[in-house]
Design a protein around this motif. Structure first.
Motif, mmCIF file in Angstrom:
data_model
loop_
_atom_site.group_PDB
_atom_site.id
_atom_site.type_symbol
_atom_site.label_atom_id
_atom_site.label_comp_id
_atom_site.label_asym_id
_atom_site.label_seq_id
_atom_site.Cartn_x
_atom_site.Cartn_y
_atom_site.Cartn_z
ATOM 1 N N VAL A 74 6.050 6.741 -2.883
ATOM 2 C CA VAL A 74 4.908 6.820 -3.798
ATOM 3 C C VAL A 74 3.831 5.815 -3.390
ATOM 4 C CG1 VAL A 74 4.163 6.613 -6.199
ATOM 5 C CG2 VAL A 74 6.402 7.596 -5.662
ATOM 6 N N MET A 75 4.264 4.603 -3.008
ATOM 7 C CA MET A 75 3.305 3.570 -2.612
ATOM 8 C C MET A 75 2.501 3.989 -1.396
ATOM 9 S SD MET A 75 5.678 0.166 -2.959
ATOM 10 C CE MET A 75 6.637 -0.173 -4.422
ATOM 11 N N GLN A 76 3.126 4.705 -0.467
ATOM 12 C CA GLN A 76 2.432 5.108 0.742
ATOM 13 C C GLN A 76 1.381 6.169 0.471
ATOM 14 O OE1 GLN A 76 5.744 6.190 3.242
ATOM 15 N NE2 GLN A 76 6.024 4.097 4.001
ATOM 16 N N ARG A 77 1.546 6.911 -0.620
ATOM 17 C CA ARG A 77 0.535 7.900 -0.982
ATOM 18 C C ARG A 77 -0.654 7.261 -1.665
ATOM 19 N NH1 ARG A 77 5.165 10.854 -2.744
ATOM 20 N NH2 ARG A 77 4.601 10.442 -4.929
ATOM 21 N N ASP A 78 -0.432 6.134 -2.330
ATOM 22 C CA ASP A 78 -1.496 5.461 -3.067
ATOM 23 C C ASP A 78 -1.251 3.962 -2.992
ATOM 24 O OD1 ASP A 78 -3.292 4.383 -4.887
ATOM 25 O OD2 ASP A 78 -3.093 6.038 -6.297
ATOM 26 N N ARG A 79 -2.138 3.236 -2.319
ATOM 27 C CA ARG A 79 -1.951 1.806 -2.105
ATOM 28 C C ARG A 79 -2.062 0.994 -3.381
ATOM 29 N NH1 ARG A 79 1.059 1.656 2.226
ATOM 30 N NH2 ARG A 79 0.010 2.247 4.171
ATOM 31 N N ASP A 80 -2.495 1.600 -4.469
ATOM 32 C CA ASP A 80 -2.579 0.870 -5.729
ATOM 33 C C ASP A 80 -1.294 0.962 -6.536
ATOM 34 O OD1 ASP A 80 -5.103 -0.079 -5.268
ATOM 35 O OD2 ASP A 80 -6.099 1.647 -6.176
ATOM 36 N N PHE A 81 -0.266 1.623 -5.994
ATOM 37 C CA PHE A 81 1.049 1.583 -6.610
ATOM 38 C C PHE A 81 1.823 0.403 -6.043
ATOM 39 C CE2 PHE A 81 0.264 6.016 -7.819
ATOM 40 C CZ PHE A 81 0.790 6.009 -9.103
ATOM 41 N N VAL A 82 2.489 -0.325 -6.927
ATOM 42 C CA VAL A 82 3.236 -1.519 -6.538
ATOM 43 C C VAL A 82 4.622 -1.455 -7.154
ATOM 44 C CG1 VAL A 82 1.164 -2.944 -6.312
ATOM 45 C CG2 VAL A 82 2.346 -2.834 -8.517
ATOM 46 N N GLY A 83 5.491 -2.344 -6.696
ATOM 47 C CA GLY A 83 6.837 -2.423 -7.238
ATOM 48 C C GLY A 83 7.115 -3.803 -7.801
ATOM 49 N N VAL A 84 7.658 -3.851 -8.999
ATOM 50 C CA VAL A 84 7.937 -5.125 -9.658
ATOM 51 C C VAL A 84 9.329 -5.059 -10.279
ATOM 52 C CG1 VAL A 84 7.213 -6.779 -11.418
ATOM 53 C CG2 VAL A 84 5.497 -5.455 -10.168
ATOM 54 N N SER A 85 10.139 -6.059 -9.993
ATOM 55 C CA SER A 85 11.473 -6.130 -10.574
ATOM 56 C C SER A 85 11.392 -6.503 -12.046
ATOM 57 C CB SER A 85 12.328 -7.158 -9.838
ATOM 58 O OG SER A 85 12.441 -6.839 -8.471
#
Length: 797
Positions: A298-309
């Protein structure tokens, strides 16, 4: 300025521009003293037209403007107007439009950055590691980048000086210097500016400047407020990140008790809060598995997606989740005395930095790595200098002395894989530095000037490191680190390791400049720059507490500056070569589950060329371009590597001379156009600038080590070939092209009203600006800002 013979202007201005007095005042050129001459009216008009095409603000007490073409050194300069038109908003944006200069975002704090120039770089942001590119604001050296990447408020000029500046600015300018000059209070003038902006992501900004000037007293106040909503989205929870709020203010007071004496005092305050920001995961390996694969897609499709624990999975993490807070206070006092021989200046300043943050370094929902940082640092500086001319202006000279002191603490805490045992590095620094310098420019003929100068610097440094394990991120110590240093501790102080070191250096420069014709300047120089030695702050073995040695840069530069087509066009080119001994590198190691940073030394050699060109195609229509090519390589690099089975790993010596450079952009160019015309009811201003930089590496390791056996090969990661291919892609920042554009209409009395529409990164190019590799576990990254656009209204009075 009164009439002058053109050749006299050339010879006197070139000579004075390379003198230490001029550079020490953070200027690009120095004005010639007014004198009567035989210049004809047409020559005066042509000279004035040329000057208006290529103006540059000269810093210092004289505050006059001169043509940058007459400065015999490599400089990229921006006026306050250039900054607005080219979309230079924050300090880091300066590098985007400067050939041979690059900014790499700091991994531990978004308000800081690491600067690289001509093959040299500061690759980490900790309180014991000095920059190779020094930053100065109003003649005050800014020791730490924390809180420095702020909006540029009420700026008169920005100048980037290339190459060693050791004799002129002192320590920690072995690659160059960035000189920022804010607008000074104006006597006998009442004026002001009110500006409001609205843009994408609900960006709201308000700026106000007021100047109240009388005959002997003036006060200038500047204020900025900026806010922006979240633009990042957590792929798992849908929570937003990236919202920020910034408050910045400056008050400056000037008094002129005597006709030849000006005293200025100022205070500046900066306060920022950022929600996060979040990061994106580029690689994750947990026992051969990849728990972030779905998120990353998902992040690679949209650079404004991030991952947070989930913050609850890290015992002791602040319940508020990711955040970044930074506050700075800066105070300055300056006295400028005009004398029969020139000027005497005394400048002193104080700066405090306080910050705190929590970062999810791996950029995924998998609980791999949380880190928390705290900074509380104070600096004090003072400088006394005298500049002027002697022997009927046959020489220009400068002599001076500087003092710099710094103290405070820089703390970092981390938890890996949700461990309740947070590793703790708390470093307390206590540094003092003094320097004395002198430089002379001798005008051998009207066209030839020879310059020589030297500075002697002494750095006394002290550091106390408290490295330990803090259960649940609390104030109780479970064990000191390294464990070989362990005994039953009661407090963090029981884990303290203290050392003191002294470094000294003699920096020097020798060179000449020759005016081949009135429109062609040739110059050559050799300079030696000095970057102070580094004490270890985040190491975990007693043997590596030995400090990294001072970085010494010996650089040669030759340059040619030309002006033609009646002053409508310029072309400048400079080539350089440098050899750096003890170049400082700061790789991160994961040894038996404990991450640490060890400062290492290497030898480097770099060749490069930089050029710029501009032409006024028609009245008010300019085309401009600049570019740089550099070729850095290691001449030697004896560093460390991790080897051994899990739980039995150790650091061993490794020859890294064939490792890639980190964060060095080798190709860079900028092209642009501007146009201004009178529409009758107002003036139209158009500007478009495209800045491109080539790819660069983000980890100092060879790709063949990705699949090497970590038990037998130092630095080996033990990955499969498929994992190695993925990691190789993750560790390269691709080429980045940023297009900024602005269209403005000014109208009213003296064009005092303006409405402007603008766009930044219009093409939406996104690349990782900072990428961290930790062992063979993860690569997390942050990206440059997305496309933004908006409208700005301005009123001047």
């Amino acid at each position: 300025m009164k009439n002058q013979n053109k050749s006299a202007i050339n010879s006197r201005f070139i000579a004075s521009s390379v003198s230490l007095g001029v550079i020490a005042l953070m200027s690009l050129a120095a004005p010639a003293h007014a004198q009567e001459g035989d210049t004809t009216t047409s020559e005066q008009e042509q000279a004035q037209a040329n000057f208006e095409r290529n103006p540059i603000i000269v810093l210092g007490v004289t505050r006059q403007e001169e043509n940058i073409q007459e400065v015999p050194t490599t400089i990229t300069a921006f006026s306050g107007e250039d900054i607005v038109e080219q979309g230079i908003v924050q300090t880091a944006d300066i590098a985007t439009f400067t050939p041979g200069f690059n900014v790499r975002a700091a991994g531990n704090n978004p308000t800081a950055f690491n600067l690289s120039m001509r093959g040299q770089i500061q690759v980490d942001n900790i309180a014991t590691l000095e920059p190779s590119v020094g930053t100065y604001i109003d003649d005050i050296y800014i020791g730490r980048a924390y809180g420095l990447n702020t909006n540029l408020l009420d700026i008169e000029s920005v100048q980037v000086l290339k190459g060693p500046q050791g004799t002129l600015f002192g320590r920690n300018t072995s690659a160059g210097a960035v000189v920022i000059q804010t607008v000074q209070p104006q006597f006998d003038e009442v004026s002001g500016v009110v500006r409001g902006t609205y843009g994408r992501y609900d960006q709201r900004e308000a700026e106000a400047v007021i100047n109240l000037g009388f005959e002997h007293f003036a006060i200038r106040g500047s204020f900025f407020y900026g806010a922006r909503d979240n633009y990042q989205t957590d792929v798992t929870t849908g929570d937003g990140y990236g919202e920020r709020e910034v408050l910045n203010g400056r008050v400056r007071v000037s008094a002129r008790p005597l006709e030849n004496l000006t005293i200025t005092a100022s205070g500046e305050w900066f306060d920022s809060e950022i929600n996060g920001p979040g990061r994106s995961n580029l690689f994750l390996n947990v026992g051969g598995a990849d728990p972030a694969a779905a998120e990353r897609a998902v992040m690679q499709r949209d650079r404004d997606f991030v991952g947070v624990s989930n913050v609850a999975t890290f015992p002791g993490a602040p319940a508020r989740g990711l955040f970044n807070e930074m506050e700075t206070e800066t105070y300055m006092l300056r006295a400028d005395l005009e004398t029969s021989f020139g000027e005497v200046n005394f400048i002193t300043g104080y700066r405090n930095v306080e910050g705190a943050n929590l970062i999810d370094l791996d950029g995924s929902a998998f609980p791999a790595h949380f880190t928390q940082g705290f900074q509380d640092l104070d600096q004090f500086s003072a400088e006394l200098r005298a500049t002027g001319s002697a022997f009927d202006d046959l020489i220009d000279f400068a002599v001076g002395a500087t003092y710099f002191a710094e103290s405070g603490n820089d703390q970092s805490r981390s938890s890996l894989f949700s461990s309740p045992n947070w590793s703790n590095f708390n470093g307390f620094i206590d540094n003092d530095s003094i320097g004395i310098y002198a430089q002379v420019s001798a005008h051998v003929t009207d066209r030839l000037t020879i310059t020589g100068g030297a500075r002697y610097s002494i750095d006394d440094k002290g550091v106390t490191v408290q490295s330990s394990v803090a259960p649940n991120n609390g104030d109780v110590v479970a064990v000191c680190l390294p464990t070989s240093f362990n005994f039953p501790p009661a407090t963090f102080e029981d884990c303290a390791r203290t050392r003191y070191d002294t470094f000294d250096n003699l920096s020097y420069t020798i060179g000449f400049d020759y005016q081949l014709t009135d429109d062609i300047l040739f110059y050559a120089k050799h300079s030696r720059g000095y970057r102070s030695g580094v004490q270890q702050l985040r190491s975990l073995t007693l043997t590596d507490t030995t400090p990294a040695q001072p970085e010494i840069n010996n650089e040669q530069e030759i340059g040619l500056k030309t002006e033609f087509w009646g002053g409508r066009a310029i072309f400048n080119i400079a080539g350089f070569h440098n050899r750096v001994s003890n170049a400082q590198r700061s790789p991160v190691f994961n040894v038996n589950g404990q991450s640490q940073t060890i400062i290492e030394n290497a030898g480097t050699e770099t060749w490069g060329v930089e050029a710029d060109f501009s032409v006024e195609v028609a009245d008010g229509f300019f085309l401009f371009a600049s570019g740089s090519l550099i070729d850095p390589s290691y001449t030697n690099y004896d560093g460390f590597g991790v080897v051994g089975a899990a739980g039995m790993q150790q650091l061993v010596s490794v020859d890294k001379s064939d490792f890639p450079f980190v964060g060095i952009v080798e190709e860079q160019f900028t092209v642009g156009a501007s146009y201004e015309t009178d529409l009758g009811f107002g003036r139209l201003h158009l500007n478009a600038t495209y800045a491109w930089q080539g790819e660069y590496n983000n980890a100092d390791t060879r790709t063949d080590l990705f699949t090497a056996n970590p038990v037998t090969t130092p630095g080996g990661l033990g990955l499969t070939q498929a994992q190695a291919d993925q990691l190789e892609d993750a560790l390269v920042t691709g080429s980045l092209g940023l297009l900024n554009a602005r269209a403005a209409l000014s109208f009213g009395y003296d064009d005092n009203y303006e409405i402007a529409v603008w766009g930044r990164n219009i093409l939406g190019d996104r690349e990782p600006l900072y990428t961290l590799l930790l062992g063979n576990v993860y690569v997390g990254s942050s990206f440059n800002d997305p496309a933004t656009y908006g409208v700005t209204l301005t009123a001047r009075f």
